[in-house]
Design an enzyme around this catalytic site. Structure first.
Site, PDB file in Angstrom:
ATOM      1  N   SER A   1       0.862  -1.186   0.000  1.00  0.00           N
ATOM      2  CA  SER A   1       0.000   0.000   0.000  1.00  0.00           C
ATOM      3  C   SER A   1       0.893   1.229   0.000  1.00  0.00           C
ATOM      4  O   SER A   1       2.071   1.153   0.393  1.00  0.00           O
ATOM      5  CB  SER A   1      -0.868   0.016   1.261  1.00  0.00           C
ATOM      6  OG  SER A   1      -1.449   1.293   1.452  1.00  0.00           O
TER       7      SER A   1
ATOM      8  N   TYR B   1      -2.008  -1.905  10.301  1.00  0.00           N
ATOM      9  CA  TYR B   1      -2.073  -1.992   8.838  1.00  0.00           C
ATOM     10  C   TYR B   1      -0.822  -1.390   8.219  1.00  0.00           C
ATOM     11  O   TYR B   1      -0.195  -1.985   7.336  1.00  0.00           O
ATOM     12  CB  TYR B   1      -3.324  -1.261   8.348  1.00  0.00           C
ATOM     13  CG  TYR B   1      -3.555  -1.353   6.859  1.00  0.00           C
ATOM     14  CD1 TYR B   1      -4.131  -2.486   6.294  1.00  0.00           C
ATOM     15  CD2 TYR B   1      -3.195  -0.309   6.010  1.00  0.00           C
ATOM     16  CE1 TYR B   1      -4.349  -2.575   4.926  1.00  0.00           C
ATOM     17  CE2 TYR B   1      -3.403  -0.386   4.645  1.00  0.00           C
ATOM     18  CZ  TYR B   1      -3.983  -1.518   4.107  1.00  0.00           C
ATOM     19  OH  TYR B   1      -4.193  -1.613   2.751  1.00  0.00           O
TER      20      TYR B   1
HETATM   21  P1  NAD Z   1     -11.516  -6.129  -0.311  1.00  0.00           P
HETATM   22  O1  NAD Z   1     -11.894  -6.178   1.118  1.00  0.00           O
HETATM   23  O2  NAD Z   1     -12.451  -5.566  -1.310  1.00  0.00           O
HETATM   24  O3  NAD Z   1     -11.097  -7.601  -0.786  1.00  0.00           O
HETATM   25  C1  NAD Z   1     -10.242  -8.412  -0.016  1.00  0.00           C
HETATM   26  C2  NAD Z   1     -10.600  -9.864  -0.265  1.00  0.00           C
HETATM   27  O4  NAD Z   1      -9.687 -10.657   0.513  1.00  0.00           O
HETATM   28  C3  NAD Z   1     -12.007 -10.241   0.211  1.00  0.00           C
HETATM   29  O5  NAD Z   1     -12.687 -10.950  -0.791  1.00  0.00           O
HETATM   30  C4  NAD Z   1     -11.761 -11.094   1.450  1.00  0.00           C
HETATM   31  O6  NAD Z   1     -12.747 -12.113   1.654  1.00  0.00           O
HETATM   32  C5  NAD Z   1     -10.408 -11.688   1.147  1.00  0.00           C
HETATM   33  N1  NAD Z   1      -9.699 -12.105   2.352  1.00  0.00           N
HETATM   34  C6  NAD Z   1      -9.624 -11.462   3.549  1.00  0.00           C
HETATM   35  N2  NAD Z   1      -8.941 -12.177   4.437  1.00  0.00           N
HETATM   36  C7  NAD Z   1      -8.551 -13.312   3.792  1.00  0.00           C
HETATM   37  C8  NAD Z   1      -7.821 -14.464   4.193  1.00  0.00           C
HETATM   38  N3  NAD Z   1      -7.353 -14.590   5.444  1.00  0.00           N
HETATM   39  N4  NAD Z   1      -7.601 -15.438   3.273  1.00  0.00           N
HETATM   40  C9  NAD Z   1      -8.092 -15.317   2.030  1.00  0.00           C
HETATM   41  N5  NAD Z   1      -8.805 -14.271   1.603  1.00  0.00           N
HETATM   42  C10 NAD Z   1      -9.029 -13.273   2.464  1.00  0.00           C
HETATM   43  O7  NAD Z   1     -10.104  -5.358  -0.356  1.00  0.00           O
HETATM   44  P2  NAD Z   1      -9.325  -4.587  -1.532  1.00  0.00           P
HETATM   45  O8  NAD Z   1      -9.530  -3.135  -1.358  1.00  0.00           O
HETATM   46  O9  NAD Z   1      -9.553  -5.200  -2.852  1.00  0.00           O
HETATM   47  O10 NAD Z   1      -7.841  -4.876  -1.031  1.00  0.00           O
HETATM   48  C11 NAD Z   1      -7.021  -5.863  -1.586  1.00  0.00           C
HETATM   49  C12 NAD Z   1      -5.608  -5.591  -1.151  1.00  0.00           C
HETATM   50  O11 NAD Z   1      -5.235  -4.247  -1.512  1.00  0.00           O
HETATM   51  C13 NAD Z   1      -5.392  -5.681   0.359  1.00  0.00           C
HETATM   52  O12 NAD Z   1      -4.136  -6.276   0.620  1.00  0.00           O
HETATM   53  C14 NAD Z   1      -5.400  -4.235   0.800  1.00  0.00           C
HETATM   54  O13 NAD Z   1      -4.688  -4.036   1.983  1.00  0.00           O
HETATM   55  C15 NAD Z   1      -4.719  -3.574  -0.379  1.00  0.00           C
HETATM   56  N6  NAD Z   1      -4.956  -2.133  -0.536  1.00  0.00           N
HETATM   57  C16 NAD Z   1      -6.212  -1.636  -0.632  1.00  0.00           C
HETATM   58  C17 NAD Z   1      -6.386  -0.257  -0.770  1.00  0.00           C
HETATM   59  C18 NAD Z   1      -7.750   0.350  -0.852  1.00  0.00           C
HETATM   60  O14 NAD Z   1      -7.851   1.592  -0.820  1.00  0.00           O
HETATM   61  N7  NAD Z   1      -8.817  -0.424  -0.960  1.00  0.00           N
HETATM   62  C19 NAD Z   1      -5.280   0.589  -0.834  1.00  0.00           C
HETATM   63  C20 NAD Z   1      -4.012   0.038  -0.744  1.00  0.00           C
HETATM   64  C21 NAD Z   1      -3.865  -1.332  -0.595  1.00  0.00           C
END
Ligand code: NAD
Length: 257
Positions: free
Chosen positions: A143, A157
């Site tokens: 991130s 986080y």
């Molecule tokens: P999201 O919550 O939409 O999707 C995450 C998915 O991961 C979900 O389907 C959830 O069921 C699954 N998940 C959670 N825990 C799990 C586990 N223990 N085993 C297997 N699957 C699991 O999130 P997103 O926004 O698509 O984020 C995806 C990645 O991007 C994450 O690592 C998040 O930290 C990172 N990220 C997100 C943002 C943002 O603004 N949304 C910004 C920077 C980084």
């Protein structure tokens, strides 16, 4: 097609970045192993890929569990024959994650187990599979907070994503001569469920938006496009990168008027 004849495993494929990347990878010719702890969401991703004429399987796995990670790699190889691309993307941002004083030990441990250990375990079992395939590409979702501290505190986080970034750098150095590239994808704030649940008031949203030169949240689709580049042979000289896709948030300390 940019991923013709490739096999890609995506964790967290049921939602957000993982969901959009799964659809895009399949459209670009990859067979996709869609991994998620949420069975209904992961199955839906697979159904959508199949309805569009693509190839995918769902594997239920919790990335914080070694046995699940070992099985997700084995199932991918036994179904599709090999593994070329590993997208360690599953992650959580806990609603009770706060500053050092207010973050509980439980929230800290859970965040580290999924966000950091999950990436480690994906690599532990995935790298031997990539070796068997003659090389490949690993993309670990970190991130922008791995580079910047967040003024709205989420200490566990932020620390977890810093660990993903530094783990990625070391992995890239160790495995570079094996034709395995390892990059950290660092998205900026996105308009996804994960972030909108955390920035759950207008004031919190504005506090984040004011720092983004582009003046908007990113879309998961925009991140999927970057993942596609890192997964494909187009990025053949890119490894160990802190690949920021962040609307400029890490480039400025204030936004234009
Ligand atoms: P999201 O919550 O939409 O999707 C995450 C998915 O991961 C979900 O389907 C959830 O069921 C699954 N998940 C959670 N825990 C799990 C586990 N223990 N085993 C297997 N699957 C699991 O999130 P997103 O926004 O698509 O984020 C995806 C990645 O991007 C994450 O690592 C998040 O930290 C990172 N990220 C997100 C943002 C943002 O603004 N949304 C910004 C920077 C980084």
């Amino acid at each position: 097609m940019r991923l013709q004849n490739k096999v890609a495993l995506i964790t967290g494929a049921g939602s957000g970045i993982g969901y959009h990347t799964a659809l895009l990878f399949a459209k670009e010719g990859a067979a996709v192993a869609a991994v998620d702890v949420n069975e209904a969401a992961g199955q839906k991703t697979v159904q959508e890929i199949e309805a569009a004429g693509g190839k995918a399987i769902f594997i239920r796995a919790d990335v914080s569990k070694a046995a699940d990670c070992e099985r997700m790699i084995q199932t991918t190889e036994s179904t599709f024959g090999l593994l070329n691309v590993l997208f360690n993307n599953a992650g959580i941002s806990h609603a009770d994650d706060d500053d050092a004083i207010n973050t509980s030990e439980d929230v800290w441990d859970l965040t580290m187990q999924i966000n950091v250990k999950g990436v480690f375990l994906g690599c532990k079992y995935g790298i031997p599979a990539l070796r068997r395939a003659g090389g490949g590409s690993i993309i670990n979702t970190a991130s922008f907070v791995a580079t910047l501290g967040a003024a709205t505190p989420q200490l566990a986080y932020t620390a977890s994503k810093g660990a993903v970034l530094s783990m990625t750098r070391e992995l890239s150095a160790i495995h570079a001569r094996e034709n395995i590239r390892v990059n950290a994808l660092c998205p900026g704030p996105l308009r996804t469920e994960l972030l909108m649940k955390y920035l759950n008031t207008d004031a919190k949203k504005q506090r984040r938006l004011v720092h983004i030169p582009m003046g908007r949240f990113g879309e998961a689709q925009e991140i999927a496009n970057a993942v596609l580049f890192l997964a494909s042979d187009e990025s053949s000289f890119v490894t160990g990168a802190n690949f920021l896709v962040d609307g400029g948030i890490t480039s400025a300390y204030t936004t234009p008027e």
